[in-house]
Write a protein that holds these residues in place. Sequence first.
Motif, mmCIF file in Angstrom:
data_model
loop_
_atom_site.group_PDB
_atom_site.id
_atom_site.type_symbol
_atom_site.label_atom_id
_atom_site.label_comp_id
_atom_site.label_asym_id
_atom_site.label_seq_id
_atom_site.Cartn_x
_atom_site.Cartn_y
_atom_site.Cartn_z
ATOM 1 N N MET A 52 12.574 -1.727 -6.518
ATOM 2 C CA MET A 52 11.122 -1.698 -6.361
ATOM 3 C C MET A 52 10.587 -3.062 -5.947
ATOM 4 O O MET A 52 9.665 -3.169 -5.136
ATOM 5 N N LYS A 53 11.187 -4.114 -6.458
ATOM 6 C CA LYS A 53 10.777 -5.465 -6.106
ATOM 7 C C LYS A 53 11.319 -5.870 -4.741
ATOM 8 O O LYS A 53 10.579 -6.395 -3.888
ATOM 9 N N ALA A 54 12.590 -5.615 -4.499
ATOM 10 C CA ALA A 54 13.226 -6.067 -3.265
ATOM 11 C C ALA A 54 12.667 -5.387 -2.028
ATOM 12 O O ALA A 54 12.569 -6.001 -0.952
ATOM 13 N N LEU A 55 12.300 -4.115 -2.154
ATOM 14 C CA LEU A 55 11.837 -3.332 -1.003
ATOM 15 C C LEU A 55 10.320 -3.332 -0.849
ATOM 16 O O LEU A 55 9.797 -2.680 0.048
ATOM 17 N N GLY A 56 9.620 -4.031 -1.731
ATOM 18 C CA GLY A 56 8.163 -4.034 -1.641
ATOM 19 C C GLY A 56 7.537 -2.729 -2.067
ATOM 20 O O GLY A 56 6.395 -2.438 -1.708
#
Length: 393
Positions: free
Chosen positions: A330-334
């Motif tokens: 969720m963080k890495a892919l925006g």
Amino acid sequence: MPRTSRTLTALGLVVVTAAALSACSAGPSDDAAPQAAASGSGVDLSGVCPATVVIQTDWNPEAEHGHAYQLLSDDYTVDADQKTVTSDLMAGGQPTGVKVEIRAGGPAIGFNTVTSQMYQDDDITMGYVTTDVAVQNSADLPTTAVFAENDISPQMIMWDPETYPDVTTIEELGKELAKDDGVVRYFSGAAYMDYLIGNDILPEGVTDGSYDGTPSKFVVSQGKDAQQGFATAEPFVYENQVSAWGKPLEYQLINDTGYPIYPEAMAVKTGDLEELSPCLEKLVPVLQQADVDYFASPEATNEKIVDLVEQYDTGWVYDADVAAYAVKQMKALGIATDGDNGYVGDMDEERMQKIIDLDTEIFEAQGSTLKEGLAPSDLYTNEFLDDSISLGF
């Protein structure tokens, strides 16, 4: 599409579900976690909010719902039969004077849609409503989103990079599948697939609406076929938990093809908006802060999520590794982000209008009746958001 479109299935290879696959993409935690803000303590929701704020989710407990489960105290009560959990509604580690009840969706509500469930049960304060579902139900079951905990959808289409080494996009995949007599399996009725076909991103001839929520057909095709999934789940699950596959996947988010729905935005019935406004003015910032706090330190809440999954015992399989991977993705892919405005939870008018434009033709072709003159302001409001609350990543 909402998680209610998934199917509970026990696999012979590994017990997993379509939803488990969508939330099961877990992995190591991200070292660059944001700092949890110290706001939230001292919030008093009594008198303006219902004595129990009832949140209807669209699936079993999972990391994508982390902000909601962050509201629970350590002393929570589980109703395993009804698939609900209740505790004091917490903000900044302190009770707010009201309770929160979080209800599982999907199998717990007979795979009913959250929107329909909200209109059948007046006890529900707010529920998870994806933007395209809000458009589809805008005439008969209107909802207004007040907080988008995730900015983009994790929905994706995945493929085997060994079979299709030169493919980097869904559009390129479609051309290769046509050459190889392969298909993309998906849940029939998904609006995003009508979008992909209608915009010549995928040829209709390579689409197959027979996906049943298991990896069996994908595995049997030995890489020739592609499949829908969630970037927060399947890449981890297929590589690490589906022993008959056990290797990496490639994928592209549906969002990145130009279909920018807000997934699982927290919404109220439009007719309740005015009455709930005094509550929402205080509650929505609490939800924002819970989102920030969850991503800053998700482990304790993930333990609650895994515990609830085990107690509910619906056939859904979800462990701490999956939850950790989902947070990382969720963080890495925006998927979780402050967006363009520097604060969490807001929705964009131009983007809403694009979704309306894309989905109107799709749903009208399917026979749905949309609100006449549907406008972005019919679907959402940012008025309750605190623009000082940021995820910080």
